[in-house]
Motif scaffolding. Structure first.
Motif, PDB file in Angstrom:
ATOM      1  N   ARG A  58     -24.782 -37.562  21.845  1.00 55.85           N
ATOM      2  CA  ARG A  58     -25.362 -38.072  20.705  1.00 55.85           C
ATOM      3  C   ARG A  58     -24.856 -37.861  19.482  1.00 55.85           C
ATOM      4  O   ARG A  58     -24.548 -38.579  18.550  1.00 55.85           O
ATOM      5  CB  ARG A  58     -26.710 -37.753  20.642  1.00 55.85           C
ATOM      6  CG  ARG A  58     -27.649 -38.315  21.704  1.00 55.85           C
ATOM      7  CD  ARG A  58     -29.111 -38.254  21.387  1.00 55.85           C
ATOM      8  NE  ARG A  58     -29.655 -37.020  20.802  1.00 55.85           N
ATOM      9  CZ  ARG A  58     -30.575 -36.242  21.117  1.00 55.85           C
ATOM     10  NH1 ARG A  58     -31.376 -36.454  22.131  1.00 55.85           N
ATOM     11  NH2 ARG A  58     -31.155 -35.105  20.376  1.00 55.85           N
ATOM     12  N   GLU A  59     -24.427 -36.518  19.235  1.00 51.94           N
ATOM     13  CA  GLU A  59     -23.565 -36.024  18.089  1.00 51.94           C
ATOM     14  C   GLU A  59     -22.334 -36.885  18.004  1.00 51.94           C
ATOM     15  O   GLU A  59     -21.992 -37.258  16.920  1.00 51.94           O
ATOM     16  CB  GLU A  59     -23.292 -34.488  18.376  1.00 51.94           C
ATOM     17  CG  GLU A  59     -22.665 -34.187  17.121  1.00 51.94           C
ATOM     18  CD  GLU A  59     -22.354 -32.402  17.144  1.00 51.94           C
ATOM     19  OE1 GLU A  59     -22.164 -31.934  16.106  1.00 51.94           O
ATOM     20  OE2 GLU A  59     -22.200 -32.128  18.118  1.00 51.94           O
ATOM     21  N   ALA A  60     -21.521 -37.210  19.036  1.00 51.52           N
ATOM     22  CA  ALA A  60     -20.311 -37.885  18.959  1.00 51.52           C
ATOM     23  C   ALA A  60     -20.577 -39.106  18.340  1.00 51.52           C
ATOM     24  O   ALA A  60     -19.860 -39.694  17.734  1.00 51.52           O
ATOM     25  CB  ALA A  60     -19.706 -37.805  20.203  1.00 51.52           C
ATOM     26  N   PRO A  71     -18.369 -46.342  18.953  1.00 52.36           N
ATOM     27  CA  PRO A  71     -18.711 -44.970  19.560  1.00 52.36           C
ATOM     28  C   PRO A  71     -17.707 -45.110  21.037  1.00 52.36           C
ATOM     29  O   PRO A  71     -17.847 -46.140  21.708  1.00 52.36           O
ATOM     30  CB  PRO A  71     -20.223 -44.921  19.955  1.00 52.36           C
ATOM     31  CG  PRO A  71     -20.711 -46.013  19.254  1.00 52.36           C
ATOM     32  CD  PRO A  71     -19.561 -46.933  18.401  1.00 52.36           C
ATOM     33  N   THR A  72     -16.838 -44.153  21.412  1.00 56.32           N
ATOM     34  CA  THR A  72     -16.309 -43.986  22.290  1.00 56.32           C
ATOM     35  C   THR A  72     -16.519 -42.966  23.058  1.00 56.32           C
ATOM     36  O   THR A  72     -17.260 -41.906  22.533  1.00 56.32           O
ATOM     37  CB  THR A  72     -14.723 -44.320  22.064  1.00 56.32           C
ATOM     38  OG1 THR A  72     -14.265 -43.260  21.140  1.00 56.32           O
ATOM     39  CG2 THR A  72     -14.465 -45.531  21.445  1.00 56.32           C
ATOM     40  N   ALA A  73     -15.741 -42.337  24.176  1.00 52.75           N
ATOM     41  CA  ALA A  73     -16.067 -41.199  24.898  1.00 52.75           C
ATOM     42  C   ALA A  73     -15.056 -40.378  24.264  1.00 52.75           C
ATOM     43  O   ALA A  73     -14.670 -39.260  25.046  1.00 52.75           O
ATOM     44  CB  ALA A  73     -15.695 -41.467  26.154  1.00 52.75           C
ATOM     45  N   ALA A  74     -14.677 -40.346  23.158  1.00 52.25           N
ATOM     46  CA  ALA A  74     -13.759 -39.233  22.401  1.00 52.25           C
ATOM     47  C   ALA A  74     -14.648 -37.861  22.255  1.00 52.25           C
ATOM     48  O   ALA A  74     -15.729 -37.921  22.089  1.00 52.25           O
ATOM     49  CB  ALA A  74     -13.201 -39.864  21.026  1.00 52.25           C
ATOM     50  N   SER A  75     -13.771 -36.925  22.042  1.00 54.38           N
ATOM     51  CA  SER A  75     -14.709 -35.431  21.839  1.00 54.38           C
ATOM     52  C   SER A  75     -15.097 -35.514  20.305  1.00 54.38           C
ATOM     53  O   SER A  75     -14.586 -36.159  19.521  1.00 54.38           O
ATOM     54  CB  SER A  75     -13.534 -34.475  22.147  1.00 54.38           C
ATOM     55  OG  SER A  75     -12.427 -34.396  21.007  1.00 54.38           O
ATOM     56  N   GLU A  78     -12.676 -34.646  17.575  1.00 59.27           N
ATOM     57  CA  GLU A  78     -11.759 -35.539  17.351  1.00 59.27           C
ATOM     58  C   GLU A  78     -12.407 -36.480  16.214  1.00 59.27           C
ATOM     59  O   GLU A  78     -11.686 -36.874  15.179  1.00 59.27           O
ATOM     60  CB  GLU A  78     -11.171 -36.369  18.422  1.00 59.27           C
ATOM     61  CG  GLU A  78     -10.047 -35.959  19.319  1.00 59.27           C
ATOM     62  CD  GLU A  78      -9.965 -36.492  20.473  1.00 59.27           C
ATOM     63  OE1 GLU A  78     -10.297 -37.699  20.501  1.00 59.27           O
ATOM     64  OE2 GLU A  78      -9.205 -36.084  21.409  1.00 59.27           O
ATOM     65  N   LEU A  79     -13.647 -36.584  16.865  1.00 58.52           N
ATOM     66  CA  LEU A  79     -14.603 -37.561  15.790  1.00 58.52           C
ATOM     67  C   LEU A  79     -14.903 -36.875  14.377  1.00 58.52           C
ATOM     68  O   LEU A  79     -14.873 -37.307  13.286  1.00 58.52           O
ATOM     69  CB  LEU A  79     -15.885 -37.926  16.470  1.00 58.52           C
ATOM     70  CG  LEU A  79     -15.729 -38.658  17.585  1.00 58.52           C
ATOM     71  CD1 LEU A  79     -17.035 -38.900  18.315  1.00 58.52           C
ATOM     72  CD2 LEU A  79     -15.338 -40.084  17.147  1.00 58.52           C
ATOM     73  N   VAL A  80     -15.073 -35.469  14.372  1.00 59.89           N
ATOM     74  CA  VAL A  80     -15.302 -34.662  13.291  1.00 59.89           C
ATOM     75  C   VAL A  80     -14.080 -34.909  12.334  1.00 59.89           C
ATOM     76  O   VAL A  80     -14.277 -35.080  10.821  1.00 59.89           O
ATOM     77  CB  VAL A  80     -15.531 -33.371  13.385  1.00 59.89           C
ATOM     78  CG1 VAL A  80     -15.576 -32.561  12.163  1.00 59.89           C
ATOM     79  CG2 VAL A  80     -17.052 -33.216  14.052  1.00 59.89           C
ATOM     80  N   GLU A  81     -12.811 -34.813  12.892  1.00 58.23           N
ATOM     81  CA  GLU A  81     -11.511 -34.671  12.066  1.00 58.23           C
ATOM     82  C   GLU A  81     -11.259 -36.053  11.537  1.00 58.23           C
ATOM     83  O   GLU A  81     -11.123 -36.296  10.436  1.00 58.23           O
ATOM     84  CB  GLU A  81     -10.444 -34.494  13.347  1.00 58.23           C
ATOM     85  CG  GLU A  81     -10.342 -33.079  13.289  1.00 58.23           C
ATOM     86  CD  GLU A  81      -9.029 -32.865  14.344  1.00 58.23           C
ATOM     87  OE1 GLU A  81      -8.229 -33.365  14.172  1.00 58.23           O
ATOM     88  OE2 GLU A  81      -9.101 -31.631  14.858  1.00 58.23           O
ATOM     89  N   SER A  82     -11.585 -37.303  12.379  1.00 50.32           N
ATOM     90  CA  SER A  82     -11.538 -38.612  11.869  1.00 50.32           C
ATOM     91  C   SER A  82     -12.422 -38.872  10.840  1.00 50.32           C
ATOM     92  O   SER A  82     -12.168 -39.520   9.724  1.00 50.32           O
ATOM     93  CB  SER A  82     -11.482 -39.745  13.208  1.00 50.32           C
ATOM     94  OG  SER A  82     -12.992 -39.670  13.419  1.00 50.32           O
TER      95      SER A  82
END
Length: 90
Positions: A58-60, A71-75, A78-82
């Motif tokens: 949910r956070e991702a 929304p993808t299956a990225a970690s 990685e999403l925080v950085e982007s």
């Protein structure tokens, strides 16, 4: 796993207690007593693990939406950085 303390003449009690606590911590007695002190059922462990997995997903998803991406299956990292790259903040 024995711990010995030799008190010097006129040594303050507080100082001796502090030394005892340090020695016990180094020996791992406090960690061991905490571990043995409470029993957690295997079902509770599994439920907590499942909850953490759902929470991270949910956070991702939320971070992906905030960054304006699909929304993808990225970690999560990685999403925080982007997200921060896109917004230009820390």
């Amino acid at each position: 796993m024995g711990v010995r303390i030799v008190l010097a003449d006129k040594e303050p009690i507080g100082l001796a207690l502090r030394r005892v606590k340090k020695l016990l911590e180094r020996e791992g007695v406090t960690w061991e007593s905490k571990r043995r002190g409470s029993f957690v059922k295997p079902t509770q462990i599994r439920r907590a693990k499942k909850f953490r997995k759902k929470f991270k997903a949910r956070e991702a998803t939320l971070l992906a939406k905030m960054a304006g991406e699909q929304p993808t299956a990225a970690s999560v990292s990685e999403l925080v950085e982007s997200f921060w790259k896109k917004t230009g903040k820390p």
